[in-house]
Design an enzyme around this catalytic site. Structure first.
Site, PDB file in Angstrom:
ATOM      1  CG  ASP A  88     -20.473 -10.273  67.059  1.00 41.77           C
ATOM      2  OD1 ASP A  88     -20.747 -10.034  68.323  1.00 41.77           O
ATOM      3  OD2 ASP A  88     -19.228 -10.514  66.760  1.00 41.77           O
ATOM      4  CE  LYS A 111     -22.681  -9.453  74.156  1.00 38.73           C
ATOM      5  NZ  LYS A 111     -22.042  -9.894  72.916  1.00 38.73           N
ATOM      6  CD  GLU A 119     -21.343 -13.388  71.370  1.00 36.82           C
ATOM      7  OE1 GLU A 119     -20.243 -13.623  72.156  1.00 36.82           O
ATOM      8  OE2 GLU A 119     -21.750 -12.325  71.822  1.00 36.82           O
ATOM      9  CG  ASP A 163     -15.591 -14.867  71.824  1.00 40.13           C
ATOM     10  OD1 ASP A 163     -14.696 -14.079  71.959  1.00 40.13           O
ATOM     11  OD2 ASP A 163     -16.801 -14.832  71.327  1.00 40.13           O
TER      12      ASP A 163
END
Ligand code: ADP
Ligand code: MG
Length: 524
Positions: free
Chosen positions: A10, A73, A151, A173
């Site tokens: 992850d 990211k 994810e 999330d």
């Protein structure tokens, strides 16, 4: 190290984690060498250029902000992003590779096994450029990506693998820099994504930003000094804000002491005030929830379980909102910080099993890792993913004569998939066709929300009348959610012409090889 192990990673905006399938057939987090189960996705560059990743780097962010890089990211797939330190420019792919290398090195040390292959998770809404950038980051880190997994799907795997009953689940999330929400149907060991959406620029750091403003304004009222003016006091304030945010989730009221140059101020923050402060952010996530439930053609009574992922989902106001909207309490048996990596590890062993070339090739003494159920039986899973963005080309509308985003594969189509559409030429003896491949929903091909992935087309077309040639455009979504495009033209009796798309926003093979070489000699 002779033995090899395949892992799930992850690669998060703020925290990353790595997991594998242990000898009991269960997914397990591999702690880093500092003993932590997650690693801050932060890099600090020492004076000699050595990168340090993790908590130590995070702690340096205050005193050495110009040598520290975070939230890489968010810039994956952004061709203009560079982080400059000591006159050297780092690409986002390389920075992510440095984080991957830290995870890989520490895990190898812990397990005493070599890691060459990984499944890496990405947000479901990641577009082609960001997925390709993630793959390139892995390549630079000397990791072979056997598969990219979304994810929320990874989180669903970690949750749903051992569940007996069929159910429809919602994954909420809320991370450090991003938010997404996904609805999946789990029937037996088949995981089918029904709808997904999210905001790549909405996360815990937005909550921190609101608190920073709140605290700074309070201090300024008392002492007429703005703590945001100096980089050091500003960074200090950010850290205080993050701690305060977590504390106010645990207690109805917290006191924050701020000091600067001999001036001190004590700020009280009640949970109610905090909830008022972040109400708009929470409401934004609610809007996305409403959108996916509509896209999935369901109502809230049909959602069986709600799974919270991401550190920011621990905010009590989030849980309250979810309860209010859905009438349900989220499940308590998943760890929001770990489930994505665990799910990626599950997918990693499934991918190994799925790939026939792999199993033929592997005649070594190595035992393949396998997933085991509660009863100790080997289990297989099926994943049905969807495209989170529409895919099309820039083409002239026959009716209006204007250029539009002509969608060929609509969003939420199950992937992998491919679709072909036939276009005509519009002039006599047109010698070439060229078009942009587009990813996004809006009609306007120039909208900032529509990504231009690359150019495709054909050259040296044979003489013909306008519209006589049929140009076949085939767009493909791979299982990784990346894109391939083939353009073909076939006149009877003629040699067929065919070309594949060149992507415009990805690094060249030469640059990737060069960056990889540099990283191989670097100590991380
Ligand atoms: P990402 O996947 O984006 O890397 P994470 O899921 O690790 O992010 O979440 C990190 C975010 O969660 C940070 O903004 C952090 O401040 C926030 N966070 C962690 N714990 C809590 C908590 N108890 N309350 C509120 N926010 C939290
Ligand atoms: Mg995350």
């Amino acid at each position: 190290m002779s033995e090899e192990v395949i892992v799930g990673i992850d690669l998060g905006t703020t925290f990353s984690a790595i997991a594998y399938i242990n000898s009991y057939g269960k997914p397990e987090i591999i702690p880093n060498l500092e003993g932590e189960r997650t690693t801050p996705s932060v890099i600090f560059f020492e004076e000699d250029g050595t990168p340090i990743v993790g908590q130590i780097a995070f702690n340096q962010a205050i005193t050495n902000p110009e040598r520290t890089v975070r939230f890489v990211k968010r810039d994956m797939g952004n061709p203009s992003f560079r982080f400059n330190v000591d006159g050297k420019d780092y690409l986002p792919e390389t920075l992510s590779a440095i984080i991957l290398k830290k995870l890989k090195n520490d895990a190898e040390e812990r397990l005493g096994k070599e890691i060459k292959k990984a499944v890496i998770s990405v947000p479901a809404y990641f577009k082609d450029a960001q997925r390709e950038a993630t793959k390139q980051a892995a390549e630079i880190a000397s990791l072979e990506v056997v598969r990219i997994i979304n994810e929320p799907t990874a989180a669903a795997l970690a949750y749903g693998l051992d569940k007996e009953e069929d159910q429809t689940i919602l994954i909420y999330d809320f991370g450090g820099g991003t938010f997404d929400v996904t609805i999946l149907r789990v029937t037996g060991r088949e995981f089918t994504v029904l709808a997904t959406d999210g905001d790549p620029q909405l996360g815990g750091s937005d909550v921190d930003a609101l608190l920073v403003k709140y605290l700074a304004e309070d201090f300024r009222e008392v002492h007429d000094v703005d703590l945001r003016d100096q980089p050091h006091t500003h960074h200090d304030l950010w850290q205080k804000a993050e701690i305060t945010k977590k504390d106010v989730g645990l207690r109805p009221s917290v006191k924050v002491v701020l000091s600067h140059g001999g001036n001190t101020a004590s700020v009280n923050l009640d949970r109610d005030d905090f909830e008022d402060l972040i109400e708009d952010l929470i409401n934004k996530t609610e809007t996305y929830m409403e959108k996916v439930i509509q896209d999935a053609n369901l109502d809230w009574s049909e959602i069986d379980k709600i799974i919270l992922v991401g550190g920011s989902s621990r905010i009590p106001a989030v849980q309250k909102m979810i309860k209010r909207v859905t009438g349900k309490e989220p499940v308590k048996d998943t760890n929001p910080d770990e489930c994505v990596a665990l799910g990626a590890a599950i997918q990693a062993v499934v991918s190994t099993k799925d790939s026939p070339s792999e199993s033929n090739e592997k005649k070594t003494n190595q035992k393949e890792p396998e997933l085991k159920s509660e009863k100790g039986e080997t289990i297989d899973i099926i994943i049905n993913e969807v495209a989170s963005h529409s895919l099309g080309i820039r083409a002239k509308s026959a009716q209006t004569g204007k250029y539009v985003n002509s969608i060929i594969i609509p969003r939420l189509t199950q992937i992998p998939c491919e679709k072909t559409k036939i276009y005509g030429t519009y002039e006599d003896n047109q010698s070439r066709v060229e078009f942009d491949v587009l990813q996004g929903e809006e009609d306007d091909p120039h909208s900032p929300n529509v990504d231009r992935i690359g150019k495709a087309g054909l050259k040296n077309l044979p003489p013909h009348k306008a519209g006589e040639l049929k140009i076949e455009v085939t767009l493909k979504y791979t299982a990784d959610g990346t894109i391939e495009v083939v353009t073909r033209e076939q006149m009877s009796g003629q040699v067929s012409r065919e070309s594949i798309m060149q992507k415009s926003n990805i690094l060249s093979d030469e640059i990737v090889a060069l960056e990889k070489q540099q990283l191989e000699t670097m100590e991380i």
